[in-house]
Scaffold this motif. Structure first.
Motif, PDB file in Angstrom:
ATOM      1  N   PRO A  11       0.815  -1.216   0.000  1.00 21.94           N
ATOM      2  CA  PRO A  11       0.000   0.000   0.000  1.00 21.94           C
ATOM      3  C   PRO A  11       0.849   1.267   0.000  1.00 21.94           C
ATOM      4  O   PRO A  11       1.984   1.268   0.447  1.00 21.94           O
ATOM      5  CB  PRO A  11      -0.805  -0.108   1.293  1.00 21.94           C
ATOM      6  CG  PRO A  11       0.038  -0.947   2.197  1.00 21.94           C
ATOM      7  CD  PRO A  11       0.794  -1.885   1.294  1.00 21.94           C
ATOM      8  N   PHE A  12       0.261   2.336  -0.556  1.00 24.19           N
ATOM      9  CA  PHE A  12       0.910   3.630  -0.619  1.00 24.19           C
ATOM     10  C   PHE A  12       0.805   4.338   0.725  1.00 24.19           C
ATOM     11  O   PHE A  12      -0.152   4.154   1.458  1.00 24.19           O
ATOM     12  CB  PHE A  12       0.243   4.536  -1.663  1.00 24.19           C
ATOM     13  CG  PHE A  12       0.406   4.060  -3.071  1.00 24.19           C
ATOM     14  CD1 PHE A  12       1.654   4.042  -3.677  1.00 24.19           C
ATOM     15  CD2 PHE A  12      -0.690   3.648  -3.800  1.00 24.19           C
ATOM     16  CE1 PHE A  12       1.802   3.617  -4.991  1.00 24.19           C
ATOM     17  CE2 PHE A  12      -0.555   3.221  -5.106  1.00 24.19           C
ATOM     18  CZ  PHE A  12       0.695   3.210  -5.700  1.00 24.19           C
ATOM     19  N   ASP A  13       1.767   5.177   1.003  1.00 27.29           N
ATOM     20  CA  ASP A  13       1.723   6.095   2.137  1.00 27.29           C
ATOM     21  C   ASP A  13       2.460   7.341   1.682  1.00 27.29           C
ATOM     22  O   ASP A  13       3.675   7.304   1.496  1.00 27.29           O
ATOM     23  CB  ASP A  13       2.390   5.481   3.366  1.00 27.29           C
ATOM     24  CG  ASP A  13       2.292   6.383   4.588  1.00 27.29           C
ATOM     25  OD1 ASP A  13       2.013   7.595   4.435  1.00 27.29           O
ATOM     26  OD2 ASP A  13       2.508   5.882   5.698  1.00 27.29           O
ATOM     27  N   LEU A  14       1.728   8.415   1.459  1.00 26.10           N
ATOM     28  CA  LEU A  14       2.345   9.616   0.927  1.00 26.10           C
ATOM     29  C   LEU A  14       3.111  10.408   1.987  1.00 26.10           C
ATOM     30  O   LEU A  14       3.921  11.263   1.651  1.00 26.10           O
ATOM     31  CB  LEU A  14       1.292  10.508   0.273  1.00 26.10           C
ATOM     32  CG  LEU A  14       0.614   9.898  -0.962  1.00 26.10           C
ATOM     33  CD1 LEU A  14      -0.444  10.844  -1.504  1.00 26.10           C
ATOM     34  CD2 LEU A  14       1.628   9.564  -2.034  1.00 26.10           C
ATOM     35  N   ASP A  15       2.867  10.126   3.268  1.00 28.81           N
ATOM     36  CA  ASP A  15       3.575  10.846   4.325  1.00 28.81           C
ATOM     37  C   ASP A  15       4.965  10.280   4.579  1.00 28.81           C
ATOM     38  O   ASP A  15       5.900  11.022   4.860  1.00 28.81           O
ATOM     39  CB  ASP A  15       2.768  10.811   5.627  1.00 28.81           C
ATOM     40  CG  ASP A  15       1.459  11.588   5.510  1.00 28.81           C
ATOM     41  OD1 ASP A  15       1.436  12.597   4.780  1.00 28.81           O
ATOM     42  OD2 ASP A  15       0.474  11.175   6.147  1.00 28.81           O
ATOM     43  N   GLU A  16       5.090   8.970   4.513  1.00 32.94           N
ATOM     44  CA  GLU A  16       6.373   8.325   4.772  1.00 32.94           C
ATOM     45  C   GLU A  16       6.450   7.044   3.953  1.00 32.94           C
ATOM     46  O   GLU A  16       5.495   6.276   3.886  1.00 32.94           O
ATOM     47  CB  GLU A  16       6.476   7.984   6.255  1.00 32.94           C
ATOM     48  CG  GLU A  16       7.803   7.406   6.654  1.00 32.94           C
ATOM     49  CD  GLU A  16       7.900   7.198   8.155  1.00 32.94           C
ATOM     50  OE1 GLU A  16       8.680   6.329   8.546  1.00 32.94           O
ATOM     51  OE2 GLU A  16       7.214   7.891   8.913  1.00 32.94           O
ATOM     52  N   ASP A  37      15.806   5.122 -11.853  1.00 37.42           N
ATOM     53  CA  ASP A  37      15.033   6.308 -11.494  1.00 37.42           C
ATOM     54  C   ASP A  37      13.985   5.885 -10.474  1.00 37.42           C
ATOM     55  O   ASP A  37      13.091   5.095 -10.799  1.00 37.42           O
ATOM     56  CB  ASP A  37      14.375   6.917 -12.734  1.00 37.42           C
ATOM     57  CG  ASP A  37      13.604   8.188 -12.430  1.00 37.42           C
ATOM     58  OD1 ASP A  37      13.939   8.890 -11.451  1.00 37.42           O
ATOM     59  OD2 ASP A  37      12.658   8.491 -13.180  1.00 37.42           O
ATOM     60  N   VAL A  38      14.112   6.379  -9.245  1.00 38.59           N
ATOM     61  CA  VAL A  38      13.138   6.039  -8.208  1.00 38.59           C
ATOM     62  C   VAL A  38      12.309   7.270  -7.878  1.00 38.59           C
ATOM     63  O   VAL A  38      12.805   8.388  -7.886  1.00 38.59           O
ATOM     64  CB  VAL A  38      13.804   5.470  -6.935  1.00 38.59           C
ATOM     65  CG1 VAL A  38      14.513   4.173  -7.224  1.00 38.59           C
ATOM     66  CG2 VAL A  38      14.767   6.461  -6.331  1.00 38.59           C
ATOM     67  N   GLY A  39      11.028   7.042  -7.632  1.00 37.04           N
ATOM     68  CA  GLY A  39      10.135   8.146  -7.312  1.00 37.04           C
ATOM     69  C   GLY A  39       8.963   7.669  -6.484  1.00 37.04           C
ATOM     70  O   GLY A  39       8.793   6.471  -6.252  1.00 37.04           O
ATOM     71  N   PRO A  40       8.131   8.582  -6.021  1.00 38.92           N
ATOM     72  CA  PRO A  40       7.029   8.215  -5.129  1.00 38.92           C
ATOM     73  C   PRO A  40       5.928   7.391  -5.799  1.00 38.92           C
ATOM     74  O   PRO A  40       5.215   6.658  -5.130  1.00 38.92           O
ATOM     75  CB  PRO A  40       6.491   9.559  -4.645  1.00 38.92           C
ATOM     76  CG  PRO A  40       6.885  10.525  -5.710  1.00 38.92           C
ATOM     77  CD  PRO A  40       8.178  10.017  -6.274  1.00 38.92           C
ATOM     78  N   PHE A  41       5.793   7.499  -7.114  1.00 36.80           N
ATOM     79  CA  PHE A  41       4.706   6.792  -7.795  1.00 36.80           C
ATOM     80  C   PHE A  41       5.173   5.739  -8.778  1.00 36.80           C
ATOM     81  O   PHE A  41       4.361   5.126  -9.465  1.00 36.80           O
ATOM     82  CB  PHE A  41       3.791   7.797  -8.501  1.00 36.80           C
ATOM     83  CG  PHE A  41       3.160   8.764  -7.548  1.00 36.80           C
ATOM     84  CD1 PHE A  41       2.197   8.345  -6.648  1.00 36.80           C
ATOM     85  CD2 PHE A  41       3.568  10.079  -7.517  1.00 36.80           C
ATOM     86  CE1 PHE A  41       1.639   9.228  -5.750  1.00 36.80           C
ATOM     87  CE2 PHE A  41       3.012  10.974  -6.624  1.00 36.80           C
ATOM     88  CZ  PHE A  41       2.045  10.549  -5.734  1.00 36.80           C
ATOM     89  N   GLY A  42       6.464   5.515  -8.861  1.00 37.27           N
ATOM     90  CA  GLY A  42       6.968   4.491  -9.758  1.00 37.27           C
ATOM     91  C   GLY A  42       8.475   4.527  -9.809  1.00 37.27           C
ATOM     92  O   GLY A  42       9.100   5.534  -9.485  1.00 37.27           O
ATOM     93  N   ASN A  43       9.033   3.409 -10.194  1.00 39.32           N
ATOM     94  CA  ASN A  43      10.475   3.245 -10.250  1.00 39.32           C
ATOM     95  C   ASN A  43      10.825   2.537 -11.547  1.00 39.32           C
ATOM     96  O   ASN A  43      10.094   1.647 -11.982  1.00 39.32           O
ATOM     97  CB  ASN A  43      10.938   2.385  -9.070  1.00 39.32           C
ATOM     98  CG  ASN A  43      10.426   2.919  -7.754  1.00 39.32           C
ATOM     99  OD1 ASN A  43      10.952   3.873  -7.225  1.00 39.32           O
ATOM    100  ND2 ASN A  43       9.370   2.314  -7.233  1.00 39.32           N
ATOM    101  N   THR A  44      11.936   2.929 -12.160  1.00 40.14           N
ATOM    102  CA  THR A  44      12.374   2.270 -13.378  1.00 40.14           C
ATOM    103  C   THR A  44      13.880   2.027 -13.307  1.00 40.14           C
ATOM    104  O   THR A  44      14.607   2.745 -12.615  1.00 40.14           O
ATOM    105  CB  THR A  44      12.082   3.106 -14.644  1.00 40.14           C
ATOM    106  OG1 THR A  44      12.786   4.342 -14.568  1.00 40.14           O
ATOM    107  CG2 THR A  44      10.600   3.360 -14.816  1.00 40.14           C
ATOM    108  N   ALA A  45      14.313   1.011 -14.034  1.00 34.93           N
ATOM    109  CA  ALA A  45      15.739   0.727 -14.158  1.00 34.93           C
ATOM    110  C   ALA A  45      15.937  -0.082 -15.427  1.00 34.93           C
ATOM    111  O   ALA A  45      15.033  -0.788 -15.878  1.00 34.93           O
ATOM    112  CB  ALA A  45      16.253  -0.047 -12.956  1.00 34.93           C
ATOM    113  N   GLU A  46      17.134   0.024 -15.990  1.00 30.41           N
ATOM    114  CA  GLU A  46      17.494  -0.743 -17.182  1.00 30.41           C
ATOM    115  C   GLU A  46      18.795  -1.466 -16.928  1.00 30.41           C
ATOM    116  O   GLU A  46      19.609  -1.039 -16.111  1.00 30.41           O
ATOM    117  CB  GLU A  46      17.682   0.178 -18.384  1.00 30.41           C
ATOM    118  CG  GLU A  46      16.421   0.785 -18.901  1.00 30.41           C
ATOM    119  CD  GLU A  46      16.644   1.612 -20.156  1.00 30.41           C
ATOM    120  OE1 GLU A  46      17.695   1.446 -20.823  1.00 30.41           O
ATOM    121  OE2 GLU A  46      15.766   2.417 -20.466  1.00 30.41           O
ATOM    122  N   GLY A  47      18.972  -2.553 -17.660  1.00 25.03           N
ATOM    123  CA  GLY A  47      20.214  -3.283 -17.579  1.00 25.03           C
ATOM    124  C   GLY A  47      20.148  -4.541 -18.414  1.00 25.03           C
ATOM    125  O   GLY A  47      19.157  -4.799 -19.105  1.00 25.03           O
TER     126      GLY A  47
END
Length: 83
Positions: A11-16, A37-47
């Motif tokens: 689950p999401f928690d926008l405070d922490e 690239d990490v962020g509050p609503f999604g994360n991406t990576a390549e390799g």
């Protein structure tokens, strides 16, 4: 083959950031991946395929063990490895 992984944990928690989100990000950031690239609503990576698939396995196991109730995941082929 090069892969791009995109994921979110719930689950999401926008405070922490919940423990499962922190663990998932740590897995991706410590893996042998690039274009992370990490962020509050999604994360991406390549390799390379092996590195991405190994990281995804660890991400799923560790995030679920840390309280994730849902993990949305997408993996795309983005090209050939330059090695």
């Amino acid at each position: 083959m090069r892969l791009r992984v995109e994921f979110t944990t719930e689950p999401f928690d926008l405070d922490e950031a919940p423990a499962h989100a922190v663990v998932a990000r740590e897995v991706i950031q410590s893996a042998e991946l690039d274009a992370v690239d990490v962020g509050p609503f999604g994360n991406t990576a390549e390799g390379g395929a092996d590195a991405v698939l190994t990281a995804v396995d660890s991400l799923l196991r560790r995030a679920l063990a840390s309280g994730a109730t849902r993990i949305s995941l997408q993996v795309n082929v983005v090209g050939e490895d330059s090695k």
